[in-house]
Design an enzyme around this catalytic site. Structure first.
Site, PDB file in Angstrom:
ATOM      1  N   ASP A   1     -11.723  50.077  34.689  1.00  0.00           N
ATOM      2  CA  ASP A   1     -10.446  50.743  35.139  1.00  0.00           C
ATOM      3  C   ASP A   1      -9.445  51.283  34.123  1.00  0.00           C
ATOM      4  O   ASP A   1      -9.658  50.736  32.675  1.00  0.00           O
ATOM      5  CB  ASP A   1      -9.527  49.698  36.107  1.00  0.00           C
ATOM      6  CG  ASP A   1      -8.482  50.397  36.902  1.00  0.00           C
ATOM      7  OD1 ASP A   1      -8.703  51.690  37.061  1.00  0.00           O
ATOM      8  OD2 ASP A   1      -7.790  49.252  37.554  1.00  0.00           O
TER       9      ASP A   1
ATOM     10  N   HIS B   1     -12.842  60.334  32.482  1.00  0.00           N
ATOM     11  CA  HIS B   1     -13.915  59.773  33.000  1.00  0.00           C
ATOM     12  C   HIS B   1     -15.056  60.017  32.086  1.00  0.00           C
ATOM     13  O   HIS B   1     -16.276  59.079  31.801  1.00  0.00           O
ATOM     14  CB  HIS B   1     -14.294  60.317  34.309  1.00  0.00           C
ATOM     15  CG  HIS B   1     -13.502  60.009  35.452  1.00  0.00           C
ATOM     16  ND1 HIS B   1     -12.941  58.675  35.733  1.00  0.00           N
ATOM     17  CD2 HIS B   1     -12.745  60.703  36.356  1.00  0.00           C
ATOM     18  CE1 HIS B   1     -12.022  58.578  36.591  1.00  0.00           C
ATOM     19  NE2 HIS B   1     -12.029  59.774  37.136  1.00  0.00           N
TER      20      HIS B   1
ATOM     21  N   LEU C   1     -31.820  44.429  28.501  1.00  0.00           N
ATOM     22  CA  LEU C   1     -30.779  44.392  29.409  1.00  0.00           C
ATOM     23  C   LEU C   1     -30.720  45.053  30.492  1.00  0.00           C
ATOM     24  O   LEU C   1     -31.318  46.188  30.669  1.00  0.00           O
ATOM     25  CB  LEU C   1     -29.452  44.965  28.411  1.00  0.00           C
ATOM     26  CG  LEU C   1     -28.233  44.900  29.376  1.00  0.00           C
ATOM     27  CD1 LEU C   1     -27.553  43.451  29.223  1.00  0.00           C
ATOM     28  CD2 LEU C   1     -27.071  45.745  28.465  1.00  0.00           C
TER      29      LEU C   1
END
Ligand code: FPP
Length: 236
Positions: A14, A31, A126
């Site tokens: 956020d 973004h 991962l």
């Protein structure tokens, strides 16, 4: 490395918009910076003992944003194709999985997502769980519809248990969330992995997502290491 380290970290990314505003840049630039931070974070997490990271990149509610911003966000899976391919290139590289609705994405994005999932399927590194058009309430509707179909086909409602519900989650078979991090100072869960985070430790930081770096990650891991997780039991 922390002695008490999380296996599954969930991140609510956020503050991209506020970061952009603070730097006199358009929200879209926030973004882009956020996506760059994502790449750095994945590289940082690869050095830890974390096995899974879930990233809230677009919620079921984010469709309500202006069309231009939605279109821009939806262009990011393609825009960062090279980076995603680079991270998942080796067999020890990341494995990409997606959680959420796929039916509302463009055909181009659906096939891009399928190709990321398929080409990294055998990777042992991962697991990067990209939560795209994801919302927990929507996930519950999906789970309920699946189980209701099975009941219609003869399943005894008494046989419905936690394991069965879990088996229908978008995130199945990922483990539960151990640590949930939210950046930018907001202290909300915003419809993110609510079942999966039932016993997660919650870490909130004022840092905007584009500024979240390895040092900030270490602070979150130190916080986690200091927590005693009792899962409803009393002290050992
Ligand atoms: C929240 O910041 C961030 C988002 C809604 C998008 C997160 C996306 C990325 C990090 C890039 C990768 C994205 C995709 C789709 C692959 P905000 O815009 O709510 O910030 P604000 O609260 O300061 O306005």
């Amino acid at each position: 490395m922390q002695t008490n380290a999380p296996t599954h970290i969930a991140m609510i990314l956020d503050g991209n918009g506020r970061w952009a505003k603070a730097h006199n840049k358009p929200r879209t630039q926030g973004h882009v910076e956020g996506a760059k931070t994502l790449k750095k974070m994945i590289k940082a997490l690869e050095k830890t003992s974390c096995n899974v990271v879930s990233l809230y990149v677009f919620s079921t509610e984010n469709w309500r944003r202006p069309k231009a911003e939605v279109d821009f966000l939806m262009s990011l899976p393609k825009r960062f194709k090279k980076d995603i391919e680079e991270l998942s290139d080796a067999s020890t590289g990341i494995r990409v999985v997606f959680s959420g609705r796929k039916d509302r994405l463009s055909e181009a994005n659906q096939s891009l997502i399928d190709s990321y999932e398929t080409s990294s399927r055998a990777n042992t590194g991962l697991i990067v769980n990209v939560c795209l058009d994801y919302g927990f309430k929507d996930e519950m509707v999906h789970v309920t519809q699946q189980i209701a179909k099975n009941v219609k086909d003869g399943l005894d409602p008494a046989a419905i248990d936690e394991a069965m519900i879990e088996s229908h989650l978008y995130t199945h078979p990922l483990p539960p969330v151990d640590l949930l991090i939210r950046t930018s100072g907001e202290k909300r869960l915003s419809n993110f992995l609510l079942w999966q985070s039932a016993y997660a430790e919650l870490y909130f930081t004022d840092v905007y997502w584009p500024d979240f770096d390895e040092t900030e990650l270490m602070k979150a891991l130190d916080f986690y290491a200091s927590r005693e997780r009792r899962f409803g039991k009393v002290d050992a």
